[in-house]
Design a protein around this motif. Sequence first.
Motif: not given
Length: 261
Positions: A41-45, A100-101, A135-137
């Motif tokens: 998630m951090s990498d995608l952000l 995140a949860d 999430f990606n969208k």
Amino acid sequence: MKKLLTLIITSMLTFTLSAQTVAVLGFETDNFCIEGNTGTMSDLLTDELVNISHITVVERKYIDKIKTEMKFQASAYTDPATAKSLGKMIGADCVIIGTADVFNCTLTVTARTVEVESGKILYSTKMTCDTWDEFNKKLPDFARNLVSKIPVPDRFEGTWAGTVQDGDFYDDYEITFDKKGKCTVKIFPDGDFSGTELTAKGTWNDGDDILKINARFKTDVARLKNMNWVAVYVIDDDGESFSMNIKNSSGKLVRVVFVKQ
């Protein structure tokens, strides 16, 4: 005053923007179902932030190295005060921290943008997703929102010096920009007027990627009387100099480079 710069004629300039440095410190979670995904998630952000023009992003490997060396715990660097300390160590202007949860099969991601110098939370936002595709969208808008309140650094405030060629003359200029669209311009003329100094109050703005400087001097010297510059400009990556094309009194296009004093 020594001649500071060499002038050349050029046809076009490309505008570049000073950048703010941002570090994504990661997402904390107590949910074992997603704890293996927080790094991704951090990498995608981070990938999304890299595509934003006024942002420079710190590489995750460097952040992890500092965390390891300083023995930061995951639960500690999501605290704004500790995030501020870590942000200073890695040279970031702002850091992004979050949690995140999963509730009822819905992923909830909360993130905050913290200004390192002040420790102030500039922006806080939440994203909920039922699938990773969702999430990606949603991530591009999520990333843009997180940096939307980061102030763009004042590129011009301060004093800059440069030399303008006008025919056979090389006149030295010193321009002091303030924050309110006002400036003070000093000219140290070349030729018969060498050794004198002209000073005038003027106005400036850099809207639409174009720098405009206007000042009027009390002098009978035609080339020095009116300063009316309107040009696209370039600021070097280090923010210590900028260049622009201007027309001198004879209408000739010259390139002038100003260096921060």
